[in-house]
Design a protein around this motif. Structure first.
Motif, PDB file in Angstrom:
ATOM      1  N   HIS A 273       0.842  -1.197   0.000  1.00  0.00           N
ATOM      2  CA  HIS A 273       0.000   0.000   0.000  1.00  0.00           C
ATOM      3  C   HIS A 273       0.874   1.242   0.000  1.00  0.00           C
ATOM      4  CE1 HIS A 273      -2.967   2.936   1.363  1.00  0.00           C
ATOM      5  NE2 HIS A 273      -3.869   2.102   0.862  1.00  0.00           N
ATOM      6  N   VAL A 274       0.437   2.283  -0.688  1.00  0.00           N
ATOM      7  CA  VAL A 274       1.248   3.481  -0.821  1.00  0.00           C
ATOM      8  C   VAL A 274       1.322   4.280   0.466  1.00  0.00           C
ATOM      9  CG1 VAL A 274      -0.623   5.037  -1.540  1.00  0.00           C
ATOM     10  CG2 VAL A 274       1.709   5.445  -2.344  1.00  0.00           C
ATOM     11  N   GLY A 275       0.433   4.015   1.404  1.00  0.00           N
ATOM     12  CA  GLY A 275       0.445   4.734   2.674  1.00  0.00           C
ATOM     13  C   GLY A 275      -0.418   5.975   2.611  1.00  0.00           C
ATOM     14  N   GLY A 276      -0.432   6.733   3.695  1.00  0.00           N
ATOM     15  CA  GLY A 276      -1.235   7.946   3.726  1.00  0.00           C
ATOM     16  C   GLY A 276      -0.978   8.747   4.979  1.00  0.00           C
ATOM     17  N   MET A 277      -1.700   9.846   5.106  1.00  0.00           N
ATOM     18  CA  MET A 277      -1.570  10.712   6.275  1.00  0.00           C
ATOM     19  C   MET A 277      -2.536  10.262   7.359  1.00  0.00           C
ATOM     20  SD  MET A 277      -1.301  14.480   4.502  1.00  0.00           S
ATOM     21  CE  MET A 277      -1.251  15.225   6.133  1.00  0.00           C
ATOM     22  N   ALA A 278      -2.252  10.661   8.594  1.00  0.00           N
ATOM     23  CA  ALA A 278      -3.147  10.357   9.710  1.00  0.00           C
ATOM     24  C   ALA A 278      -4.519  10.958   9.439  1.00  0.00           C
ATOM     25  CB  ALA A 278      -2.559  10.906  11.002  1.00  0.00           C
ATOM     26  N   ARG A 279      -5.563  10.253   9.843  1.00  0.00           N
ATOM     27  CA  ARG A 279      -6.916  10.696   9.524  1.00  0.00           C
ATOM     28  C   ARG A 279      -7.253  12.053  10.125  1.00  0.00           C
ATOM     29  NH1 ARG A 279     -10.686   5.238  10.151  1.00  0.00           N
ATOM     30  NH2 ARG A 279      -9.701   4.053   8.436  1.00  0.00           N
ATOM     31  N   ASP A 280      -6.750  12.319  11.318  1.00  0.00           N
ATOM     32  CA  ASP A 280      -7.097  13.581  11.956  1.00  0.00           C
ATOM     33  C   ASP A 280      -6.339  14.770  11.354  1.00  0.00           C
ATOM     34  OD1 ASP A 280      -4.708  12.560  13.009  1.00  0.00           O
ATOM     35  OD2 ASP A 280      -4.876  13.877  14.762  1.00  0.00           O
ATOM     36  N   ARG A 282      -5.449  14.670   7.805  1.00  0.00           N
ATOM     37  CA  ARG A 282      -5.638  14.660   6.357  1.00  0.00           C
ATOM     38  C   ARG A 282      -6.553  15.800   5.885  1.00  0.00           C
ATOM     39  NH1 ARG A 282      -7.977   9.205   4.631  1.00  0.00           N
ATOM     40  NH2 ARG A 282      -6.046   8.569   5.680  1.00  0.00           N
ATOM     41  N   VAL A 283      -7.730  15.918   6.450  1.00  0.00           N
ATOM     42  CA  VAL A 283      -8.687  16.937   6.003  1.00  0.00           C
ATOM     43  C   VAL A 283      -8.191  18.354   6.255  1.00  0.00           C
ATOM     44  CG1 VAL A 283     -11.008  17.853   6.340  1.00  0.00           C
ATOM     45  CG2 VAL A 283     -10.664  15.391   6.183  1.00  0.00           C
ATOM     46  N   PRO A 284      -7.723  18.684   7.477  1.00  0.00           N
ATOM     47  CA  PRO A 284      -7.241  20.063   7.677  1.00  0.00           C
ATOM     48  C   PRO A 284      -6.035  20.419   6.809  1.00  0.00           C
ATOM     49  CG  PRO A 284      -6.804  18.707   9.620  1.00  0.00           C
ATOM     50  CD  PRO A 284      -7.707  17.929   8.749  1.00  0.00           C
ATOM     51  N   MET A 285      -5.177  19.445   6.512  1.00  0.00           N
ATOM     52  CA  MET A 285      -4.031  19.725   5.637  1.00  0.00           C
ATOM     53  C   MET A 285      -4.502  20.042   4.227  1.00  0.00           C
ATOM     54  SD  MET A 285      -0.870  19.684   6.876  1.00  0.00           S
ATOM     55  CE  MET A 285       0.270  19.018   5.666  1.00  0.00           C
ATOM     56  N   LEU A 286      -5.464  19.280   3.743  1.00  0.00           N
ATOM     57  CA  LEU A 286      -5.998  19.539   2.400  1.00  0.00           C
ATOM     58  C   LEU A 286      -6.729  20.881   2.354  1.00  0.00           C
ATOM     59  CD1 LEU A 286      -7.335  15.983   1.459  1.00  0.00           C
ATOM     60  CD2 LEU A 286      -5.358  17.153   0.484  1.00  0.00           C
ATOM     61  N   LEU A 287      -7.478  21.184   3.416  1.00  0.00           N
ATOM     62  CA  LEU A 287      -8.171  22.475   3.461  1.00  0.00           C
ATOM     63  C   LEU A 287      -7.184  23.635   3.551  1.00  0.00           C
ATOM     64  CD1 LEU A 287     -11.178  21.702   5.839  1.00  0.00           C
ATOM     65  CD2 LEU A 287     -11.231  22.021   3.367  1.00  0.00           C
ATOM     66  N   ALA A 288      -6.106  23.441   4.297  1.00  0.00           N
ATOM     67  CA  ALA A 288      -5.100  24.499   4.422  1.00  0.00           C
ATOM     68  C   ALA A 288      -4.413  24.767   3.090  1.00  0.00           C
ATOM     69  CB  ALA A 288      -4.072  24.114   5.476  1.00  0.00           C
ATOM     70  N   SER A 289      -4.098  23.706   2.351  1.00  0.00           N
ATOM     71  CA  SER A 289      -3.454  23.892   1.054  1.00  0.00           C
ATOM     72  C   SER A 289      -4.416  24.541   0.060  1.00  0.00           C
ATOM     73  CB  SER A 289      -2.956  22.554   0.502  1.00  0.00           C
ATOM     74  OG  SER A 289      -4.030  21.657   0.271  1.00  0.00           O
ATOM     75  N   TRP A 390       4.163  10.087   3.620  1.00  0.00           N
ATOM     76  CA  TRP A 390       5.141  11.103   4.020  1.00  0.00           C
ATOM     77  C   TRP A 390       5.424  12.086   2.884  1.00  0.00           C
ATOM     78  CZ3 TRP A 390       6.307  12.401   8.707  1.00  0.00           C
ATOM     79  CH2 TRP A 390       6.198  11.478   9.738  1.00  0.00           C
ATOM     80  N   ALA A 391       5.434  11.581   1.647  1.00  0.00           N
ATOM     81  CA  ALA A 391       5.652  12.475   0.503  1.00  0.00           C
ATOM     82  C   ALA A 391       4.503  13.465   0.369  1.00  0.00           C
ATOM     83  CB  ALA A 391       5.798  11.660  -0.785  1.00  0.00           C
ATOM     84  N   LEU A 392       3.261  12.984   0.584  1.00  0.00           N
ATOM     85  CA  LEU A 392       2.103  13.861   0.517  1.00  0.00           C
ATOM     86  C   LEU A 392       2.158  14.916   1.615  1.00  0.00           C
ATOM     87  CD1 LEU A 392      -0.672  14.612  -0.629  1.00  0.00           C
ATOM     88  CD2 LEU A 392      -1.678  12.889   0.903  1.00  0.00           C
ATOM     89  N   ALA A 393       2.503  14.485   2.821  1.00  0.00           N
ATOM     90  CA  ALA A 393       2.587  15.430   3.939  1.00  0.00           C
ATOM     91  C   ALA A 393       3.666  16.487   3.689  1.00  0.00           C
ATOM     92  CB  ALA A 393       2.882  14.674   5.235  1.00  0.00           C
ATOM     93  N   ALA A 394       4.815  16.061   3.160  1.00  0.00           N
ATOM     94  CA  ALA A 394       5.903  17.011   2.892  1.00  0.00           C
ATOM     95  C   ALA A 394       5.523  17.989   1.798  1.00  0.00           C
ATOM     96  CB  ALA A 394       7.166  16.243   2.502  1.00  0.00           C
ATOM     97  N   ALA A 395       4.872  17.491   0.740  1.00  0.00           N
ATOM     98  CA  ALA A 395       4.480  18.355  -0.372  1.00  0.00           C
ATOM     99  C   ALA A 395       3.466  19.401   0.071  1.00  0.00           C
ATOM    100  CB  ALA A 395       3.910  17.514  -1.510  1.00  0.00           C
TER     101      ALA A 395
END
Length: 417
Positions: A273-280, A282-289, A390-395
């Motif tokens: 699996h490619v992995g992902g960000m923590a659920r709590d 994920r949404v605020p990071m996407l909204l912030a970007s 981690w790549a998504l979080a860093a980007a």
């Protein structure tokens, strides 16, 4: 009078590159041609330059001493960068833009564009004016808000005097704008100006030093056209455009790439699996970007809108004042999910700290996995998992920080309204 109007040589003239000295050489060939025309006295051929052309005419007169006179109409005199800052400042004052926007003017005009764009912005015509020895007519409209109409005339008089030239005549025309039009750009060119210009040229050399030296309407230049400081590296064109484009690309592209790769790998159980960000997070990071991108987009749209209003020399309080409040409101709203992310990361840190204290108090006892004194947060829960996460979080982190710092640099988050 016989007048020759040459076609501009666009091989030396573009938005990004202009060589005024080379252009002077091109135009001087037209002078040489005019001198050979039947009925033209080669000893009485002069040069008329208007606006940007007044950066070229003094070069021609200096390089070709046989030029009989120069007429400098609506001359900026100062360097192009200084004149642009002066014009933008005046245009924006007329539109009634908020004070915070004015702080961005030197930063915008002072920076160099990528790939050496606007390399002519620091051209200095003053050394050529100091060698100007022929009769010179200086003309301005008293409603020309784009030029330093008093400062420019004073500079020409001072520079010409260094060469011992006292044959400088200055005239101002009431109600005339930058192009000497009356009643705005659609009005007719001032008939008084045209007549005075013709009388001055045909009357040479007798009109060269005619009194009064300065006459006409009363000019009113409120502010000086001054040198514009160069911004630091982070405010230079390459850095601003490069970081902004990279940040917007990552803010939009990184989540899309992550979703495509993530959904693709789920179809084959044999692949990890490619992995992902923590659920709590994920949404605020996407909204912030998303908020950071919208803030930047709103700022660009606002600047384009007020530029159109300013160039038309009109006013629109709804766009100018209301638009600025709208941009700042979007910017402040984009900080809310950022605050949520920071708060949840702080909870994680507090959870780890509380777990260590709990361990110290219960050395030797069984320790429940992931124990935390912070409700809703597991002490061992990572920010992201897998290379993709981690790549998504860093980007997203890079995009959010870069865009918010960039919009802050241009005044979106200044205190006060």
């Amino acid at each position: 009078m016989v007048t020759l109007v040459p076609s501009k040589n666009l091989t030396t003239y573009s938005l990004q590159h202009r060589d005024y000295v080379q252009e002077a050489g091109d135009y001087d060939r037209s002078v040489q041609l005019l001198r050979t025309e039947p009925g033209v006295d080669p000893t009485r051929v002069g040069v008329y330059g208007e606006s940007e052309g007044t950066w070229i005419a003094p070069v021609m007169a200096t390089e070709d001493p046989a030029i009989a006179f120069t007429a400098l109409v609506s001359a900026p005199v100062v360097r192009p960068r200084e004149q642009a800052a002066f014009a933008v400042d005046n245009y924006l004052r007329n539109t009634g833009v908020p004070q915070g926007v004015f702080r961005a003017i030197p930063r915008a005009v002072g920076m160099d564009l990528p790939d050496g764009g606007l390399d002519y912005a620091d051209f200095d015509v003053r050394p050529y004016l100091e060698r100007l020895t022929r009769p010179t007519l200086v003309v301005y409209g008293d409603e020309d808000v784009s030029m330093p109409i008093e400062q420019g005339a004073q500079a020409i008089l001072a520079d010409a005097s260094k060469a011992g030239n006292r044959d400088v005549t200055v005239r101002y025309y009431e109600g005339a704008d930058h192009g000497l039009h009356l009643g705005g750009g659609d009005g007719a060119v001032s008939a008084s100006f045209q007549q005075d210009l013709a009388d001055w040229i045909t009357g040479l050399p007798g009109t060269a030093g005619a009194a009064p030296q300065i006459a006409g309407a009363q000019p009113n230049q409120t502010y000086l056209a001054e040198a514009v400081p160069s911004p630091r590296w982070y405010g230079d064109g390459d850095a601003v455009f490069g970081f902004t484009i990279a940040a917007v690309s990552l803010a939009i592209g990184a989540p899309l790439v992550w979703m495509i790769v993530s959904f693709g790998t789920r179809r084959w159980r044999s692949r990890s699996h490619v992995g992902g960000m923590a659920r709590d997070l994920r949404v605020p990071m996407l909204l912030a970007s998303l908020g950071a991108v919208l803030t930047m987009l709103a700022l660009v749209v606002y600047l384009v809108a007020i530029a159109k209003i300013a160039l038309n020399y009109s006013q629109n309080a709804l766009i100018v004042q209301g638009g600025w409040l709208g941009v700042r409101a979007i910017g402040i709203a984009s900080l809310v999910p950022v605050a949520v992310v920071v708060n949840r990361l702080s909870d994680r840190r507090e959870a780890r700290r509380s777990m260590l204290l709990w361990l110290r108090e219960r050395v030797g006892r069984d320790v429940p996995t992931g124990h935390s004194a912070v409700p809703g947060v597991r002490a061992g829960q990572p920010v992201a998992r897998g290379i993709g996460g981690w790549a998504l979080a860093a980007a997203l982190t890079f995009a959010i920080v870069t865009l918010l710092l960039t919009t802050a640099y241009w005044g979106v988050f200044q205190l006060g309204i």
